[in-house]
Design an enzyme around this catalytic site. Structure first.
Site, PDB file in Angstrom:
ATOM      1  N   HIS A  32       0.839  -1.211   0.000  1.00  0.00           N
ATOM      2  CA  HIS A  32       0.000   0.000   0.000  1.00  0.00           C
ATOM      3  C   HIS A  32       0.871   1.256   0.000  1.00  0.00           C
ATOM      4  O   HIS A  32       1.213   1.796   1.046  1.00  0.00           O
ATOM      5  CB  HIS A  32      -0.884  -0.043   1.256  1.00  0.00           C
ATOM      6  CG  HIS A  32      -2.020   0.912   1.245  1.00  0.00           C
ATOM      7  ND1 HIS A  32      -3.229   0.611   1.805  1.00  0.00           N
ATOM      8  CD2 HIS A  32      -2.140   2.166   0.778  1.00  0.00           C
ATOM      9  CE1 HIS A  32      -4.050   1.646   1.663  1.00  0.00           C
ATOM     10  NE2 HIS A  32      -3.396   2.600   1.040  1.00  0.00           N
ATOM     11  N   HIS A  68     -10.743  -0.391   1.019  1.00  0.00           N
ATOM     12  CA  HIS A  68     -10.673   0.717   1.979  1.00  0.00           C
ATOM     13  C   HIS A  68     -12.034   0.722   2.687  1.00  0.00           C
ATOM     14  O   HIS A  68     -13.017   1.193   2.122  1.00  0.00           O
ATOM     15  CB  HIS A  68     -10.400   2.019   1.213  1.00  0.00           C
ATOM     16  CG  HIS A  68     -10.510   3.267   2.031  1.00  0.00           C
ATOM     17  ND1 HIS A  68      -9.452   4.122   2.223  1.00  0.00           N
ATOM     18  CD2 HIS A  68     -11.543   3.809   2.705  1.00  0.00           C
ATOM     19  CE1 HIS A  68      -9.845   5.138   2.977  1.00  0.00           C
ATOM     20  NE2 HIS A  68     -11.111   4.982   3.288  1.00  0.00           N
ATOM     21  N   HIS A 122      -5.424  -1.071   5.789  1.00  0.00           N
ATOM     22  CA  HIS A 122      -5.222  -0.257   7.002  1.00  0.00           C
ATOM     23  C   HIS A 122      -6.311  -0.423   8.078  1.00  0.00           C
ATOM     24  O   HIS A 122      -7.055   0.521   8.371  1.00  0.00           O
ATOM     25  CB  HIS A 122      -5.050   1.212   6.655  1.00  0.00           C
ATOM     26  CG  HIS A 122      -5.936   1.757   5.567  1.00  0.00           C
ATOM     27  ND1 HIS A 122      -7.298   1.592   5.543  1.00  0.00           N
ATOM     28  CD2 HIS A 122      -5.648   2.463   4.457  1.00  0.00           C
ATOM     29  CE1 HIS A 122      -7.800   2.187   4.478  1.00  0.00           C
ATOM     30  NE2 HIS A 122      -6.812   2.716   3.798  1.00  0.00           N
ATOM     31  N   ASN A 181      -6.520   8.920   7.111  1.00  0.00           N
ATOM     32  CA  ASN A 181      -7.768   8.176   6.884  1.00  0.00           C
ATOM     33  C   ASN A 181      -7.446   6.694   6.654  1.00  0.00           C
ATOM     34  O   ASN A 181      -6.800   6.376   5.662  1.00  0.00           O
ATOM     35  CB  ASN A 181      -8.482   8.764   5.662  1.00  0.00           C
ATOM     36  CG  ASN A 181      -9.865   8.181   5.490  1.00  0.00           C
ATOM     37  OD1 ASN A 181     -10.360   7.471   6.367  1.00  0.00           O
ATOM     38  ND2 ASN A 181     -10.494   8.453   4.367  1.00  0.00           N
ATOM     39  N   ASP A 190       0.825   2.627   3.705  1.00  0.00           N
ATOM     40  CA  ASP A 190      -0.090   3.712   3.299  1.00  0.00           C
ATOM     41  C   ASP A 190       0.686   5.024   3.161  1.00  0.00           C
ATOM     42  O   ASP A 190       0.181   6.098   3.508  1.00  0.00           O
ATOM     43  CB  ASP A 190      -1.273   3.850   4.260  1.00  0.00           C
ATOM     44  CG  ASP A 190      -2.415   4.694   3.672  1.00  0.00           C
ATOM     45  OD1 ASP A 190      -2.327   5.079   2.483  1.00  0.00           O
ATOM     46  OD2 ASP A 190      -3.374   4.974   4.396  1.00  0.00           O
ATOM     47  N   HIS A 226       2.162  14.460   0.637  1.00  0.00           N
ATOM     48  CA  HIS A 226       1.334  15.635   0.349  1.00  0.00           C
ATOM     49  C   HIS A 226       2.193  16.892   0.327  1.00  0.00           C
ATOM     50  O   HIS A 226       3.177  16.996   1.071  1.00  0.00           O
ATOM     51  CB  HIS A 226       0.238  15.816   1.412  1.00  0.00           C
ATOM     52  CG  HIS A 226      -0.893  14.854   1.268  1.00  0.00           C
ATOM     53  ND1 HIS A 226      -1.683  14.796   0.138  1.00  0.00           N
ATOM     54  CD2 HIS A 226      -1.360  13.909   2.113  1.00  0.00           C
ATOM     55  CE1 HIS A 226      -2.596  13.846   0.300  1.00  0.00           C
ATOM     56  NE2 HIS A 226      -2.421  13.284   1.489  1.00  0.00           N
TER      57      HIS A 226
END
Ligand SMILES: [Zn+2]
Length: 427
Positions: free
Chosen positions: A54, A175, A228, A274, A301, A305
């Site tokens: 991921h 998800h 996750h 998230n 994950d 950003h």
């Protein structure tokens, strides 16, 4: 390339010499000699190269925050030899063309195997199945399909996705988030969210989807992977489903093993993610679930950003955290130094099982003669304070900034080639 690794400890066990030649482990023994490049690995532990299920590489579309090349560098420095690249790029990886583009960029970077994940639905729209068969038959040989970032929330569509993917020997990586229960959600729903005035993301929104999906997977006889996992209730549901023989696997992130919703105090949006960071009781259940094998794998994950998307008001910030470069250190901190996992079990949860789930036949292999030389060598005694400015990722949104963590990846080998030598990436 031929490399002789002197006095290395496979799985943390007794020191041996390891000769790597033509991409495979050619010999293991005491006092091997060779004219090859020799690396003194005294004190270092060797594990099979790590495999991430991921990763968000952001290319195509957000090359300002990460590219396949910069993400590959971060992965190699973290000890990874393969990463699954999530499909929520721009354009979305929902066609053979896009997954082949990502796969080729990974080959060009040449630092880790970049394994594209295909979207389940067109444009992650949740209404129409993507061309799953064409992606599976493409050069990228996609076996993991996911709308990650969004939940495949329509149960009839999820059932059809499971049916198609079963025929491809693939897996749907869900998800798990019931969207009607998380409208406007900003953090874990509990006393703290009420006090901080942030809309809550309740545990039941994750658990309701997992409960539904394990029943659908059982009905179809297909493989389901839960992305996750973040709550104690989710761990219980997966344990129950496995006891019934459902073909379900699950992953947990390093940040959900270490951090809690207490990080939201201070409104630093670095900690917005998230699913959200949960409670200390959830963290304890996740660690126990990973230790007993209910949770199969650790997956990062890794979600880069741009500064302007994180250094802003909490509600306006995008969810997500970097993960590739510190994942092994966080697992050592939370699972090895606490006595919950042995080194061999770390190899199982971070390499062997993720490779099996992704159907990667040349990854996650034992350290043995004749096997592919995909290896990570780490120093378990090192400790370092995380400095985001020093990361290889293009982004800086690390939740571990300023935190001291144990263990350091020293060398990484992909098919016998050093992708990382003495903590430095080689491309
Ligand atoms: Zn997700």
């Amino acid at each position: 390339m031929t490399v002789l690794l002197k006095n290395v400890r496979p799985y943390g066990e007794d020191a041996v010499d390891l000769l790597v030649k033509d991409g495979v482990v050619a010999a293991i023994g005491a006092d091997l000699s060779s004219t090859a490049q020799t690396i003194d690995a005294t004190g270092l532990i060797a594990l099979p190269g790590l495999v991430d299920l991921h990763t968000h590489l952001r290319e195509p579309g957000r090359e300002d925050t990460e590219t396949v090349l910069t993400g590959s560098r971060a992965a190699a420095l973290g000890g990874y030899t393969a990463v699954h690249a999530m499909a929520n790029t721009d354009p979305v990886a929902d066609t053979a063309g896009v997954v082949e583009q990502v796969w080729r960029l990974g080959q060009q970077a040449g630092l880790v195997d970049v394994v594209p994940v295909g979207a389940v639905t067109v444009g992650l729209g949740g209404t129409q199945l993507a061309e799953l068969g064409a992606m599976a038959d493409s050069a990228a040989t996609v076996r993991v399909f996911s709308d990650d970032g969004k939940c495949v929330s329509d149960p009839a569509l999820m059932r059809r996705a499971l049916e198609y993917v079963k025929a491809l020997d693939g897996v749907v990586a869900q998800h798990a988030e019931e969207p009607r229960l998380t409208v406007g959600a900003q953090m874990h729903e509990g006393d703290r969210s009420a006090r901080l005035g942030l809309t809550g993301w309740p545990a039941v929104a994750e658990e309701a989807i997992i409960a539904r999906d394990v029943l659908l997977a059982e009905h179809v006889g297909a493989r389901l992977h839960v992305c996750h996992v973040s709550t104690a209730g989710s761990v219980e549901l997966i344990r129950w489903a496995k006891s019934r023989g459902v073909q379900v696997t699950a992953e947990v992130t390093p940040h959900h093993l270490l951090l809690t919703d207490a990080q939201a105090e201070g409104y630093d949006a670095t900690f917005k993610v998230n699913p959200p960071l949960r409670t200390a009781e959830d963290v304890a259940a996740l660690r126990a679930g990973l230790a007993d094998g209910t949770i199969d794998a650790v997956a990062t994950d890794h979600a880069p950003h741009a500064g302007e998307d994180k250094e802003c008001e909490w509600a306006a910030a995008r969810p997500g955290m970097l993960g590739l470069e510190q994942a092994l250190s966080v697992v050592v901190d939370t699972m090895v130094d606490t006595g919950l996992l042995t080194w061999r079990e770390v190899a199982d949860r971070m390499s062997v099982r993720p490779a099996e789930i992704g159907r990667l036949t040349h990854q996650g292999r034992p350290i043995a003669v004749g096997e592919p030389a995909n290896l990570v060598l780490l120093d378990p005694t090192a400790r370092a304070v995380v400095d985001p400015a020093a990361l290889a990722s293009k982004s800086r949104n690390s939740p571990y900034a300023g935190r001291e963590l144990p263990a350091r990846v020293v060398h990484t080998l992909l098919r016998g080639e050093l992708s990382v030598l003495d903590g430095k990436v080689q491309k």
